[in-house]
Structure formats: C-alpha cells, structure tokens
Motif scaffolding. Structure first.
Motif, PDB file in Angstrom:
ATOM      1  N   GLU A 228       0.826  -1.209   0.000  1.00 34.53           N
ATOM      2  CA  GLU A 228       0.000   0.000   0.000  1.00 34.53           C
ATOM      3  C   GLU A 228       0.860   1.258   0.000  1.00 34.53           C
ATOM      4  OE1 GLU A 228      -2.436  -0.478   3.431  1.00 34.53           O
ATOM      5  OE2 GLU A 228      -3.803  -1.928   2.474  1.00 34.53           O
ATOM      6  N   ALA A 229       1.982   1.235   0.734  1.00 32.75           N
ATOM      7  CA  ALA A 229       2.825   2.428   0.876  1.00 32.75           C
ATOM      8  C   ALA A 229       3.722   2.671  -0.335  1.00 32.75           C
ATOM      9  CB  ALA A 229       3.684   2.311   2.132  1.00 32.75           C
ATOM     10  N   GLU A 230       4.269   1.577  -0.892  1.00 32.94           N
ATOM     11  CA  GLU A 230       5.288   1.715  -1.930  1.00 32.94           C
ATOM     12  C   GLU A 230       4.893   1.066  -3.258  1.00 32.94           C
ATOM     13  OE1 GLU A 230       8.068   3.362  -1.896  1.00 32.94           O
ATOM     14  OE2 GLU A 230       8.523   3.760   0.209  1.00 32.94           O
ATOM     15  N   GLY A 231       3.837   0.265  -3.257  1.00 29.54           N
ATOM     16  CA  GLY A 231       3.407  -0.382  -4.491  1.00 29.54           C
ATOM     17  C   GLY A 231       4.240  -1.565  -4.902  1.00 29.54           C
ATOM     18  N   ARG A 232       5.140  -2.006  -4.022  1.00 33.06           N
ATOM     19  CA  ARG A 232       5.966  -3.174  -4.329  1.00 33.06           C
ATOM     20  C   ARG A 232       6.512  -3.780  -3.050  1.00 33.06           C
ATOM     21  NH1 ARG A 232      11.566  -2.597  -4.332  1.00 33.06           N
ATOM     22  NH2 ARG A 232      12.402  -0.473  -4.137  1.00 33.06           N
ATOM     23  N   LEU A 233       7.097  -4.954  -3.175  1.00 34.63           N
ATOM     24  CA  LEU A 233       7.685  -5.624  -2.025  1.00 34.63           C
ATOM     25  C   LEU A 233       9.025  -4.984  -1.664  1.00 34.63           C
ATOM     26  CD1 LEU A 233       6.977  -9.391  -2.868  1.00 34.63           C
ATOM     27  CD2 LEU A 233       5.718  -7.879  -1.315  1.00 34.63           C
ATOM     28  N   PRO A 234       9.486  -5.180  -0.425  1.00 33.49           N
ATOM     29  CA  PRO A 234      10.776  -4.614  -0.017  1.00 33.49           C
ATOM     30  C   PRO A 234      11.936  -5.339  -0.678  1.00 33.49           C
ATOM     31  CG  PRO A 234       9.944  -6.067   1.688  1.00 33.49           C
ATOM     32  CD  PRO A 234       8.847  -5.945   0.668  1.00 33.49           C
ATOM     33  N   ASP A 235      13.075  -4.683  -0.682  1.00 33.70           N
ATOM     34  CA  ASP A 235      14.297  -5.329  -1.166  1.00 33.70           C
ATOM     35  C   ASP A 235      14.933  -6.200  -0.093  1.00 33.70           C
ATOM     36  OD1 ASP A 235      14.894  -3.972  -3.938  1.00 33.70           O
ATOM     37  OD2 ASP A 235      14.195  -2.393  -2.593  1.00 33.70           O
ATOM     38  N   ALA A 236      14.731  -5.822   1.173  1.00 39.27           N
ATOM     39  CA  ALA A 236      15.361  -6.574   2.253  1.00 39.27           C
ATOM     40  C   ALA A 236      14.537  -6.489   3.524  1.00 39.27           C
ATOM     41  CB  ALA A 236      16.776  -6.053   2.517  1.00 39.27           C
ATOM     42  N   LEU A 237      14.606  -7.568   4.312  1.00 38.24           N
ATOM     43  CA  LEU A 237      14.028  -7.642   5.648  1.00 38.24           C
ATOM     44  C   LEU A 237      15.154  -7.900   6.636  1.00 38.24           C
ATOM     45  CD1 LEU A 237      11.136 -10.208   4.972  1.00 38.24           C
ATOM     46  CD2 LEU A 237      10.954  -7.715   4.881  1.00 38.24           C
ATOM     47  N   VAL A 238      15.051  -7.300   7.828  1.00 38.61           N
ATOM     48  CA  VAL A 238      16.057  -7.504   8.868  1.00 38.61           C
ATOM     49  C   VAL A 238      15.353  -7.696  10.208  1.00 38.61           C
ATOM     50  CG1 VAL A 238      18.083  -6.559  10.050  1.00 38.61           C
ATOM     51  CG2 VAL A 238      17.697  -6.025   7.635  1.00 38.61           C
ATOM     52  N   ALA A 239      15.772  -8.709  10.963  1.00 40.02           N
ATOM     53  CA  ALA A 239      15.209  -8.929  12.299  1.00 40.02           C
ATOM     54  C   ALA A 239      16.236  -9.618  13.177  1.00 40.02           C
ATOM     55  CB  ALA A 239      13.936  -9.783  12.221  1.00 40.02           C
ATOM     56  N   ALA A 240      16.131  -9.367  14.481  1.00 37.55           N
ATOM     57  CA  ALA A 240      17.016 -10.008  15.441  1.00 37.55           C
ATOM     58  C   ALA A 240      16.640 -11.481  15.605  1.00 37.55           C
ATOM     59  CB  ALA A 240      16.918  -9.297  16.794  1.00 37.55           C
ATOM     60  N   VAL A 241      17.659 -12.299  15.917  1.00 39.59           N
ATOM     61  CA  VAL A 241      17.435 -13.731  16.117  1.00 39.59           C
ATOM     62  C   VAL A 241      18.119 -14.195  17.397  1.00 39.59           C
ATOM     63  CG1 VAL A 241      17.856 -16.056  15.236  1.00 39.59           C
ATOM     64  CG2 VAL A 241      17.226 -14.235  13.659  1.00 39.59           C
ATOM     65  N   GLY A 242      17.306 -14.680  18.340  1.00 39.90           N
ATOM     66  CA  GLY A 242      17.802 -15.408  19.501  1.00 39.90           C
ATOM     67  C   GLY A 242      17.245 -16.806  19.351  1.00 39.90           C
ATOM     68  N   GLY A 243      16.028 -17.032  19.893  1.00 38.21           N
ATOM     69  CA  GLY A 243      15.271 -18.218  19.528  1.00 38.21           C
ATOM     70  C   GLY A 243      14.717 -18.047  18.125  1.00 38.21           C
ATOM     71  N   GLY A 244      14.226 -16.816  17.849  1.00 36.34           N
ATOM     72  CA  GLY A 244      13.886 -16.465  16.480  1.00 36.34           C
ATOM     73  C   GLY A 244      12.432 -16.244  16.164  1.00 36.34           C
ATOM     74  N   SER A 245      11.577 -15.960  17.157  1.00 36.29           N
ATOM     75  CA  SER A 245      10.143 -15.830  16.871  1.00 36.29           C
ATOM     76  C   SER A 245       9.792 -14.533  16.153  1.00 36.29           C
ATOM     77  CB  SER A 245       9.326 -15.961  18.153  1.00 36.29           C
ATOM     78  OG  SER A 245       9.652 -14.957  19.100  1.00 36.29           O
ATOM     79  N   ASN A 246      10.385 -13.416  16.567  1.00 34.26           N
ATOM     80  CA  ASN A 246      10.041 -12.161  15.889  1.00 34.26           C
ATOM     81  C   ASN A 246      10.529 -12.188  14.451  1.00 34.26           C
ATOM     82  OD1 ASN A 246      12.046  -9.669  15.281  1.00 34.26           O
ATOM     83  ND2 ASN A 246      13.009 -11.008  16.801  1.00 34.26           N
ATOM     84  N   ALA A 247      11.664 -12.822  14.228  1.00 32.99           N
ATOM     85  CA  ALA A 247      12.209 -12.903  12.879  1.00 32.99           C
ATOM     86  C   ALA A 247      11.306 -13.736  11.970  1.00 32.99           C
ATOM     87  CB  ALA A 247      13.620 -13.490  12.919  1.00 32.99           C
ATOM     88  N   LEU A 248      10.947 -14.937  12.404  1.00 30.58           N
ATOM     89  CA  LEU A 248      10.069 -15.753  11.571  1.00 30.58           C
ATOM     90  C   LEU A 248       8.697 -15.129  11.415  1.00 30.58           C
ATOM     91  CD1 LEU A 248      10.877 -19.464  12.477  1.00 30.58           C
ATOM     92  CD2 LEU A 248      11.403 -18.220  10.378  1.00 30.58           C
ATOM     93  N   GLY A 249       8.251 -14.387  12.434  1.00 34.74           N
ATOM     94  CA  GLY A 249       6.989 -13.681  12.309  1.00 34.74           C
ATOM     95  C   GLY A 249       6.993 -12.731  11.131  1.00 34.74           C
ATOM     96  N   LEU A 250       8.101 -12.016  10.944  1.00 30.30           N
ATOM     97  CA  LEU A 250       8.231 -11.104   9.811  1.00 30.30           C
ATOM     98  C   LEU A 250       8.543 -11.860   8.525  1.00 30.30           C
ATOM     99  CD1 LEU A 250       8.436  -8.214   8.655  1.00 30.30           C
ATOM    100  CD2 LEU A 250      10.869  -8.255   9.268  1.00 30.30           C
ATOM    101  N   PHE A 251       9.468 -12.812   8.581  1.00 28.01           N
ATOM    102  CA  PHE A 251       9.975 -13.459   7.373  1.00 28.01           C
ATOM    103  C   PHE A 251       8.943 -14.330   6.670  1.00 28.01           C
ATOM    104  CE2 PHE A 251      14.547 -13.759   9.360  1.00 28.01           C
ATOM    105  CZ  PHE A 251      14.646 -12.373   9.335  1.00 28.01           C
ATOM    106  N   ASP A 252       8.049 -14.963   7.444  1.00 26.55           N
ATOM    107  CA  ASP A 252       7.231 -16.049   6.914  1.00 26.55           C
ATOM    108  C   ASP A 252       6.433 -15.655   5.676  1.00 26.55           C
ATOM    109  OD1 ASP A 252       6.225 -18.847   7.363  1.00 26.55           O
ATOM    110  OD2 ASP A 252       4.312 -17.795   7.513  1.00 26.55           O
ATOM    111  N   ALA A 253       5.895 -14.462   5.654  1.00 19.65           N
ATOM    112  CA  ALA A 253       5.049 -14.047   4.537  1.00 19.65           C
ATOM    113  C   ALA A 253       5.846 -13.736   3.271  1.00 19.65           C
ATOM    114  CB  ALA A 253       4.227 -12.819   4.929  1.00 19.65           C
TER     115      ALA A 253
END
Length: 403
Positions: A228-253
C-alpha cells in the motif's frame, strides 16, 4: 536443487522436522503430553471459532495491525535505502510476544488446563503470558534467570502485578537457558494441570511451527502495508534472532519471494573470537537442545556452552530449528553484531526518531545502520522493531555511565 518458491519447503513434516532440524526428542513420560498439545493445536488451527476469537483479541486487545512506520529521519541520517520499521513495540505489553501468548493461553484454556508456565529472558514473554493468563483466567508461573531478574526488574514487577508467580533461577549461568530447564522440570512433574507456553520458535514439535504461526501476523501485515505504501515488495528484511520468533513472524510471509533478501541478526556479544557471545547460527553446530534437533553452541562433551548477550532475550545457546533449515537451504542470511554496535543503534534510533527500542530489536537496527548506506536510494528495507526499550533504560544508562 531446492525450489525456494515452494511453500512446502518452509513447513515441517508430520514429525516436526524442517529438513534435518526439529522433531521432538523427549523422555518417554513427556511424549504423550506434548503429543496432546500437537493434536489440540492441529484442531484449533482448523477451528474458525478459535481463529476468530484470536483475531478479535489481536485487533481489540493488542491493537493490531501494528504500524509500518517510514523512518524518514533515520533514512536521511544513514543515507541509502528507505527504512521502514514494523512497530511491534506499540503492541499492548510492548513487544511481539503478546501475539503468540494469546494463542497459547487460548489453547491452554481449550485443553482444560488451569495453569500456564514458561521461561523468560528479557521478561517480555513473561509479561505477555501473565497478561494473557489474567485475561482468560489462568494461573501463571514464570521462570527467569537470577541475572535477568536483576537486570530486568521493571518487567518482574509487571509480571507480579499481573498475578504471576516469578521464580528466580539460581543454577548454572542463571540466564535464559537455565530458566527453560527450570520451567520444563516443573511442567514435567505436572503436565495434566500445566500448559507449557514456550516463548519462541524453539522446543519440541509442535512449538516451532505453532509459535511461528501465531507470529506470522507480523509479516502478513507488513506485506500488505508495504504494498500500500510503496506499491511493491521490499528489497530486504532484517530482524534479530535469539530463539527467532520475531524474525520468523516477519519473514514467513516473504519466504517464497526470492527477490526479497532476508537477514537474521544474532548477538556477537563481546566478540566472536572469545566465548562471550550467543552467535549460534555463526558458530554453532548440529545438536539437541530442549527437545529439538537444531544448531547449538556446545562444548566438547556436547553440553550447551555458556553464552552472553547485552540483550537478555537473545541470551540462548540454541536457535529455532526452522532458522537452521533456512540457513542450510540458503534462503536466509545470518550475521552478527556486537554489544557495542547494539548500544550505538539503541542511541541512534532514540535520538534520531524519538523511539527507544529494546536491546533485542537494537541488534536488527545495528545491522540496518551498516546495510542501508550500501543500498541505493530507491531500495526499501523493513526492520522488525520487536519491542520497546522501557525495560532496558536503567541498564543502558548504567552501562553508558561506566563506558
């Protein structure tokens, strides 16, 4: 050759394995209780009433969807890519943890349990679970390493105000790994009354898949919002990883979108050349930890190594098995940043955008500080701001005074 555009590549098999990682390596007396959780979750995931109740709470109680915020000042400060922040810090309880805690509390209630029990490092999972337990009417017990109890005192107070029993774990390194061991021991003695609410995409099947599924709302929202904001997908995603839940939450889609570069950031602590780090993806090797086959920082005898991170929520010698799989098939890059780089990013976002981030999230931001200037001005970068830094301000102030 692995087809990285196939959704099946990113799902566990019936035994809970992502390729060579995952499964449920359990003592015999826990096989049946954990299997009951798996069966209950399978039924709940297909139950529209359960899903509708969860989605209603996420919207009306948590405050979803969380903002996807264009960090205009940070973008100008860094140069290069346009930086967006997925504002999980704005959720009720202040982090992404409430997303899966509501799901786990609802599942526990559905199974007829009277208590939920869990580990916590930074305290965000503990606060979120205590909140969810209070909401649905369950007792709550949180095990927390004694070092983290002192370091994250405001979150301890919050948990107790919410009615939770907080157990300070004094054994071993007195941090997250020992908190998991302690909570799991109590659960093993009384699985009929307790629901073990694991705080990340770790542990035996079904937890890595279940927690990821509950957290996947982050990425689904971010995908729609960036289109909606840019009309296209991002070039990159970045998230912190310990166990990794917030990262997979963002990455999965975005996993099947090969053009989207995906980067997980773990703690290099005081440096990778010593033992004061928690860089499991960088320096770990295949092993078994807390009922799962994954990458582990381990000693010669196979026992988990002592670990360190400035962020209590990343202070763990293992990682979610799906992350180990994603690295092996080459879909996600894993890098590390030091405590000092993390502190620098914490201060930068606070001063440039007026947003105080959690130290866990600051690991992702520290890599954004490096990556954004390397990308062209028309590139789009999304970082998951997984939590707010209220819990960390006293510790950071003391650390900066001593610097």
């Amino acid at each position: 050759m692995t087809d990285l555009t196939s959704p099946s590549v990113y799902r566990a098999d019936s035994a809970g394995f992502f390729g060579d990682f995952g499964g449920a390596e359990l003592p015999p007396f826990l096989v049946e209780p954990i299997a009951e959780v798996a069966a209950a979750y399978e039924r709940a995931s297909q139950d529209t009433e359960f899903q509708d109740q969860l989605q209603s709470l996420l919207a009306k109680y948590v405050g979803r969807p969380s903002l996807l915020y264009f960090a205009e000042n940070l973008t100008a400060h860094l140069g290069g890519a346009r930086v967006y922040l997925k504002r999980e810090d704005l959720n009720h309880t202040g982090a992404h943890k409430i997303n899966h805690c509501l799901g786990e509390a609802l599942l526990a209630k559905r199974m007829g349990k009277t208590k939920v029990i869990a580990e916590t490092g930074a305290g965000q999972h503990g606060v979120a679970l205590a909140t969810a337990a209070a909401l649905v009417g369950l007792e709550c017990e949180i095990h927390m390493g004694a070092i983290d109890v002192e370091k994250q005192h405001p979150n301890v107070v919050r948990m107790e105000l919410l009615g939770a029993k907080v157990v300070a774990v004094q054994e071993g390194g007195r941090s997250l790994k020992e908190a998991v061991d302690s909570a799991f021991g109590v659960y093993a003695a009384s699985p009929d009354e307790y629901f073990f609410a694991i705080g990340s995409v770790v542990g035996p099947h079904p937890y890595p898949s279940m927690v990821r599924d509950f957290q996947s709302v982050v990425g689904r929202e971010a995908r729609q919002q960036i289109l909606e904001a840019e009309g296209r997908l991002p070039d990159a995603l970045v998230a912190a990883v310990g166990g990794g839940s917030n990262a997979l939450g963002l990455f999965d889609a975005f996993l099947t979108d090969e053009a989207v570069r995906i980067i997980g950031v773990e703690p290099a602590g005081e440096g990778l050349d010593g033992d004061r780090h928690a860089a499991t993806m960088t320096l770990g090797s295949p092993g078994t930890l807390h009922g799962m086959r994954t990458k582990v920082l381990q000693q010669e005898d196979g026992s988990p190594s002592p670990v360190h991170s400035i962020a209590s929520g990343l202070d763990y010698p293992g990682v979610g098995p799906q992350h180990a799989h994603l690295e092996r098939i080459g879909r996600v890059e894993y890098v590390s940043v030091t405590d000092e780089e993390t502190l620098g990013a914490f201060q930068t976002l606070s001063r440039v955008e007026g947003i105080i981030p959690a130290l866990e999230s600051s690991h992702a931001l520290a890599h954004v500080v490096k990556l954004a200037p390397e990308l062209p001005a028309d590139a789009i970068l999304i970082a998951n701001l997984s939590g707010r830094g209220d819990k960390d301000v006293d510790f950071v102030a003391e650390r900066l005074r001593g610097a």
